[in-house]
Design a protein around this motif. Structure first.
Motif, mmCIF file in Angstrom:
data_model
loop_
_atom_site.group_PDB
_atom_site.id
_atom_site.type_symbol
_atom_site.label_atom_id
_atom_site.label_comp_id
_atom_site.label_asym_id
_atom_site.label_seq_id
_atom_site.Cartn_x
_atom_site.Cartn_y
_atom_site.Cartn_z
ATOM 1 N N GLN A 102 21.233 -15.920 40.784
ATOM 2 C CA GLN A 102 21.269 -15.652 39.352
ATOM 3 C C GLN A 102 20.135 -16.387 38.640
ATOM 4 O O GLN A 102 19.922 -17.579 38.858
ATOM 5 N N GLU A 106 20.794 -14.812 33.463
ATOM 6 C CA GLU A 106 22.019 -14.211 33.988
ATOM 7 C C GLU A 106 23.188 -15.198 34.024
ATOM 8 O O GLU A 106 24.348 -14.804 33.901
ATOM 9 N N ARG A 114 30.192 -14.293 36.822
ATOM 10 C CA ARG A 114 29.960 -13.066 37.587
ATOM 11 C C ARG A 114 29.612 -13.358 39.042
ATOM 12 O O ARG A 114 29.683 -12.458 39.881
ATOM 13 N N ARG A 121 38.334 -15.408 39.869
ATOM 14 C CA ARG A 121 37.861 -15.619 38.494
ATOM 15 C C ARG A 121 38.981 -16.042 37.556
ATOM 16 O O ARG A 121 38.816 -16.979 36.763
#
Length: 615
Positions: A102, A106, A114, A121
């Motif tokens: 990432q 991001e 993500r 999560r």
């Protein structure tokens, strides 16, 4: 000339030496027309100099800390990150970018989530939100992160709050790769669970079912275990016949078919796993398994459950492939990995000793049950008497024991009925049972004498041949009388008493010939008794497995048998026996043997139906 700053060491009476700072100023001044002087001005600046030096030291320390932080951020999978007191990432982390791929754009804010595994999560957000609210001195959490190659590994996140006074201004944390440690902990936990699951199980099928539930849902969404025939001496091209004996499915998925026999071609994946003696691993699009490599009903289940992978692991016990484990992963869950396939094998390898014992136990059961079945004869078919026998092996323990029955016809028309029980629930008990039964048969034919005398002679033989072996027995002779009904000449050796049920629903136990059990007091006289048998009555001989229940007094157990048998007095004899088993046999730990005799009606007066007309 001006001196801007100088250090002066001053000593005051009664105090320690102190360093103080002053600013000096020297200037020439005109005193009169021809005379000059020097003006000296000085001011103490100790506080200003000390503060400046402290600021410089703090600046240098901050610079060093910044260099350390930047260095840590560049070290492999050890990631350092900074987030705001109530926001997401506020500074780029080179380690995070290196591991996850990432970019800063991001990952900033909540973008880092993500990279966390979808299944982790929600728990991660809950844990982090709780930390922001409660502000513990140390926050720790384990989750899976997606690496640059698309795979996931377990990381441990740790963070501490940074405070200014009582206010949290930011959080500083690290992420460390703990995949190897996590896998080892997981492996040990599964092996411990497998050991606990099989600790008190002796039946092979139950043991395999317990191991299937260890695998599901931890390692797979569905599992089936196929038991192979004991002899695998067959050509490589011959079909393979297996028995699916156990399985497990994660809740929410279609149920798998139950136990059944499968015939597989030599090209099937299961046959391949057996032949190669190592796992076969298949990956495929969800719900689209390759055709013909697994049994048809398994293939249908893989399609219905949207399976994306399957691994077939051979279970090798004592050098022989004893079973094959089929484990599948479904839906969006990552396909079953080589690590998990290896772990499935380790679960069964860990259970090698109990599996070996269970297989040997099962083999012994089969031999004993075959022996027992061959020694328990079908009752003779007689024109005026009905005789029905039943035998049910124990649902627990060794599933085979010393219960027996026998029935045969003497040359004078006398019917001999025997039932007995040798102590034990194993192959030796079954062998001893067969030998005692055969001796009793020979003694009954040898002489026409009261049953008590025959049992006395049997007792002597047992004492000579078997030492401390004990057994219970009922020996009964159904004799014809010259002008009356048949009569029962019987003797009981430590066994539950015979039950006589009349056609009108009465019932009582025959307790006139009690004797001690066989194998205790050799060559002692034994009682016999004679009982008239009423027309259309039913005589029942049985072993204690039919009546005994844990914690219940035997008197209560016998009374329940008497009442229930009386309620079935008018049932056909086959139904009488079957309903007794269904109604009284509640899964105890003992075998059950029973033999029932139904008397004919009284001589016909034209009003009675013919003998044994179906109800």
């Amino acid at each position: 000339m001006n001196v801007s700053e100088a250090s002066v060491t001053m000593v005051y009476s009664g105090t320690e030496r102190q360093e103080r700072f002053f600013t000096f100023g020297l200037s020439r001044i005109l005193l009169d027309d021809d005379a000059f002087g020097i003006l000296q001005v000085f001011m103490e600046v100790t506080a200003q100099v000390t503060s400046a030096r402290r600021v410089q030291a703090l600046s240098e320390e901050r610079f060093r800390l910044l260099q350390r932080y930047q260095s840590l951020g560049r070290v492999g999978t050890q990631m350092v990150w900074v987030v705001g007191p109530a926001t997401g990432a506020t500074e780029p982390s080179p380690g995070w970018q290196q591991v996850t791929g990432q970019s800063w754009e991001e990952s900033r804010g909540d973008g880092w989530l993500r990279a966390v595994h979808p299944d982790d999560r929600e728990r991660t957000v809950e844990s982090w939100s709780r930390a922001l609210e409660e502000v513990p001195p140390l926050w720790e959490h384990v989750y899976r992160l997606r690496l640059t190659d698309g795979t996931y590994r377990h990381f441990q996140a740790r963070a501490v709050p940074v405070r200014e006074g009582d206010t949290v201004v930011e959080w500083v944390g690290t992420c460390a790769d703990i995949e190897q440690r996590w896998q080892e902990d997981r492996r040990q936990e599964l092996l411990n669970r497998a050991g606990d699951a099989t600790a008190d199980i002796t039946r092979l099928e139950e043991m395999l079912a317990a191991l299937a539930h260890v695998i599901v849902p931890e390692l797979a969404d569905g599992c089936a275990i196929y038991l192979l025939p004991e002899s695998m001496d067959r050509p490589a091209y011959a079909p393979l016949i297996v028995n699916r004996v156990a399985g497990a499915v994660r809740p929410g998925l279609p149920e798998r078919p139950g136990r059944r026999e499968e015939t597989l071609g030599s090209s099937s994946a299961i046959a391949d796993a057996v032949r190669r003696r190592r796992p076969v691993h298949l990956l495929f699009p969800p719900g689209r398994p390759p055709e013909g490599v697994v049994p048809a009903d398994t293939e249908s289940w893989l399609i219905a459950a949207a399976a994306n992978s399957i691994v077939l692991v051979p279970v090798i016990v004592d050098g022989t492939v004893a079973a094959v484990v089929s484990a599948s992963v479904c839906g969006g869950r990552p396909a079953i990995s080589a690590v998990d396939a290896s772990l499935i094998g380790q679960v069964f390898d860990h259970g090698h000793t109990p599996l070996s014992n269970a297989i040997e136990f099962r083999r012994t059961q089969r031999v004993a049950l075959a022996l027992q079945d061959s020694l328990l004869p079908d009752p003779p078919i007689l024109p005026d008497l009905q005789i029905v026998a039943r035998y049910r092996p124990s649902p627990a323990a060794a599933e085979v024991g010393g219960d027996w029955y026998d029935c045969f016809l003497l040359h004078d028309g006398t019917v001999i009925l025997t039932i007995g029980d040798v102590a034990g629930h194993d192959l030796p008990a079954a062998v001893t049972m067969s030998q005692i039964r055969n001796m009793l048969r020979g003694l009954s034919i040898d002489r026409q004498e009261p049953p008590g005398e025959i049992l006395r002679r049997l007792d002597g033989a047992i004492g000579t041949l078997y030492g401390e072996e004990t057994a219970t027995c009922v020996l009964a002779r159904v004799e014809r009388s010259a002008n009356g009904p048949r009569r029962l000449n019987y003797s009981v050796a430590g066994h539950p008493p015979p039950l006589l049920v009349t056609h009108d629903g009465g019932g009582r136990f025959l307790e006139e010939a009690p004797n001690h059990l066989l194998g205790l007091l050799y060559d002692r006289p034994r009682l016999s008794a004679v009982e008239p048998l009423p027309p259309r009555g039913t005589l029942l001989l049985y072993t204690d497995g039919l009546v005994e229940r844990p914690g219940e007094d035997l008197t209560d157990s016998l009374e329940r048998l008497r009442r229930y048998s009386a309620s079935l007095a008018r049932e056909p004899l086959e139904a009488f026996c079957d309903k007794l088993l269904a109604g009284l046999a509640f899964g105890g730990k003992d075998d059950i043997a029973m033999i029932a005799l139904r008397l004919p009606p009284a001589p016909s007066t034209g009003l009675d139906p013919p003998p044994y007309q179906s109800a």
